[in-house]
Design an enzyme around this catalytic site. Structure first.
Site, PDB file in Angstrom:
ATOM      1  N   LYS A  94       1.168  -0.767   0.249  1.00 23.10           N
ATOM      2  CA  LYS A  94      -0.202   0.079   0.287  1.00 23.10           C
ATOM      3  C   LYS A  94       0.764   1.208  -0.111  1.00 23.10           C
ATOM      4  O   LYS A  94       2.084   1.501   0.548  1.00 23.10           O
ATOM      5  CB  LYS A  94      -0.764   0.205   1.174  1.00 23.10           C
ATOM      6  CG  LYS A  94      -2.099  -0.857   1.587  1.00 23.10           C
ATOM      7  CD  LYS A  94      -2.783  -1.381   2.628  1.00 23.10           C
ATOM      8  CE  LYS A  94      -1.888  -1.318   3.841  1.00 23.10           C
ATOM      9  NZ  LYS A  94      -2.541  -1.848   5.277  1.00 23.10           N
ATOM     10  N   THR A 123      -7.872   9.144   8.664  1.00 22.20           N
ATOM     11  CA  THR A 123      -7.325   7.754   8.404  1.00 22.20           C
ATOM     12  C   THR A 123      -7.427   6.796   9.118  1.00 22.20           C
ATOM     13  O   THR A 123      -7.000   5.868   9.267  1.00 22.20           O
ATOM     14  CB  THR A 123      -6.364   8.225   7.158  1.00 22.20           C
ATOM     15  OG1 THR A 123      -5.570   8.557   8.517  1.00 22.20           O
ATOM     16  CG2 THR A 123      -6.472   9.334   6.529  1.00 22.20           C
ATOM     17  N   GLY A 140      -8.117   3.259  10.740  1.00 19.09           N
ATOM     18  CA  GLY A 140      -8.926   2.084  10.201  1.00 19.09           C
ATOM     19  C   GLY A 140      -8.265   2.036   9.056  1.00 19.09           C
ATOM     20  O   GLY A 140      -9.119   1.216   8.909  1.00 19.09           O
ATOM     21  N   THR A 141      -7.954   2.622   7.887  1.00 17.64           N
ATOM     22  CA  THR A 141      -7.660   2.753   6.771  1.00 17.64           C
ATOM     23  C   THR A 141      -6.974   1.079   6.457  1.00 17.64           C
ATOM     24  O   THR A 141      -7.768   0.504   5.633  1.00 17.64           O
ATOM     25  CB  THR A 141      -6.979   3.558   6.215  1.00 17.64           C
ATOM     26  OG1 THR A 141      -7.839   4.700   7.029  1.00 17.64           O
ATOM     27  CG2 THR A 141      -6.609   3.375   4.607  1.00 17.64           C
ATOM     28  N   GLY A 142      -6.439   0.894   6.668  1.00 22.53           N
ATOM     29  CA  GLY A 142      -5.451  -0.952   6.868  1.00 22.53           C
ATOM     30  C   GLY A 142      -6.893  -1.571   6.637  1.00 22.53           C
ATOM     31  O   GLY A 142      -7.096  -2.338   6.147  1.00 22.53           O
ATOM     32  N   CYS A 143      -7.238  -2.087   8.241  1.00 23.27           N
ATOM     33  CA  CYS A 143      -7.732  -2.760   8.462  1.00 23.27           C
ATOM     34  C   CYS A 143      -9.901  -2.342   7.743  1.00 23.27           C
ATOM     35  O   CYS A 143      -9.591  -3.958   6.982  1.00 23.27           O
ATOM     36  CB  CYS A 143      -9.169  -2.336   9.688  1.00 23.27           C
ATOM     37  SG  CYS A 143      -7.207  -1.835  11.235  1.00 23.27           S
TER      38      CYS A 143
END
Length: 272
Positions: free
Chosen positions: A172, A206, A208-211
Site C-alpha cells: 500500500k 484515516t 482504520g484505513t488498513g483494517c
C-alpha cells in the site's frame, strides 16, 4: 450468496479500527461478519492508552466456534497480540480451503505500537499459509529488512516478499512520497505485477484505513471475485469511506463506513 467472513483481530474501543471497522466494512458490503478477538485495546483518535491481549488458546477457541458451525468463505487476520497466537493460527488455518487476507498490523495510525519484535517474527508463519498480505510501506520495510524504500522500488520489495513466502503482496502506497495520488502495487511469486491508483485525499481522518481495506478485500474474495477485481472494489470502498469520514475526534478520526451505503443509495435515486 452471503459470504461468511471471519475477522481475527483486536478490538478498538473507539470503533474506528480493528474488529469494529471490520464488522462495519463486511456488513456494508453484504457479508456476514464473525469475529475472533485477539486483544482488547483502550484507544481513541489520539492514540492507544492500553492493550490487554487475550490468551492464544482462547483466540483459537473463538476461531473453532465459528468454523465448526457456521463456517467461513474467507478470513481476514489483523492485530495478533502475541507470537504464540500467530503460531497457533498458522497451524489451525493451514488446511482452510478459502482465501486468507493477512494485514500485518504493527503500528496504529496514531503511531502507537501494536506488535512487538517477537510477534512480528511470528508473521512469517502466517504469510506461509495466507493468500495475500497487505503491508503499508513501513511494514513492507520491516518485513523485507529494507530501509527507506523509494516509490520506484516498491515493486521490487513486494516481489522479494512474495517470492520468500509464496504469497501475493499488496504493497500500500499511502505512506509514499507522492502528494497527489496513492498508488498500491501488487506482486506475485509468478512475476505478475499490477498497480492501482487514486487521488490522495487531504484529511486527518484515516484511522482504520488498513483494517477497512483488508476486510473489504476478504469480503470480495469471499464473493469469489477475481483478485484484481476484488482489490479494485476494496480500494474504491475504502476511498469512499475516507471521503465520507464523519469528522469525529481530535486526532486521526474514523472513516465513514455507514455513509458509503447512504451515498450509494442517493446516487441511485432518480434525478428530478
Amino acid at each position: 450468496m452471503t459470504p461468511r467472513i471471519l475477522s481475527i483481530a483486536g478490538s478498538d474501543s473507539s470503533g474506528g479500527a480493528g474488529i469494529q471497522a471490520d464488522i462495519k466494512t463486511i456488513t456494508m458490503l453484504g457479508g456476514y461478519a464473525m469475529t475472533a478477538i485477539t486483544a482488547v485495546t483502550a484507544q481513541n483518535t489520539l492514540g492507544v492508552q492500553g492493550v490487554e491481549a487475550l490468551s492464544p488458546q482462547f483466540v483459537l477457541e473463538q476461531v473453532e466456534s465459528c468454523l465448526s458451525d457456521i463456517g467461513a468463505d474467507a478470513i481476514k487476520i489483523g492485530m495478533l497480540g502475541s507470537p504464540e497466537t500467530a503460531r497457533l493460527l498458522a497451524q489451525r488455518l493451514d488446511t482452510f480451503a478459502g482465501p486468507i487476507v493477512f494485514d500485518p498490523v504493527m503500528v496504529a495510525t496514531s503511531g502507537s505500537v501494536l506488535a512487538d519484535e517477537a510477534t512480528i517474527a511470528g508473521f512469517a508463519a502466517l504469510m506461509e499459509i495466507a493468500t495475500i498480505v497487505t503491508p503499508n510501506l513501513p511494514e513492507l520495510e520491516v518485513l523485507t529488512g529494507r530501509t527507506a524504500i523509494a516509490d520506484e522500488d516498491m515493486f521490487e520489495a513486494a516481489k522479494e516478499l512474495a517470492d520468500r513466502h509464496g504469497i501475493q503482496v499488496l504493497a500500500k502506497g499511502g505512506h509514499a512520497g507522492d502528494e497527489t495520488q496513492v498508488v498500491d502495487r501488487i506482486a506475485s511469486p509468478s512475476g505478475k505485477y499490477a498497480s492501482f491508483a487514486h487521488s490522495r485525499i487531504e484529511t486527518r481522518h484515516t484511522h482504520g484505513t488498513g483494517c477497512t481495506l483488508s476486510a473489504a478485500l476478504a469480503t470480495m474474495l469471499g464473493y469469489r471475485q477475481p483478485l484484481t477485481h476484488a482489490i479494485r472494489i476494496a480500494r474504491a470502498f475504502t476511498h469512499a469511506a475516507i471521503e465520507q469520514a464523519p469528522g469525529f475526534g481530535e486526532g486521526s478520526g474514523p472513516l465513514g463506513h455507514h455513509a458509503v451505503r447512504n451515498r450509494s443509495e442517493r446516487d441511485q435515486q432518480p434525478k428530478s
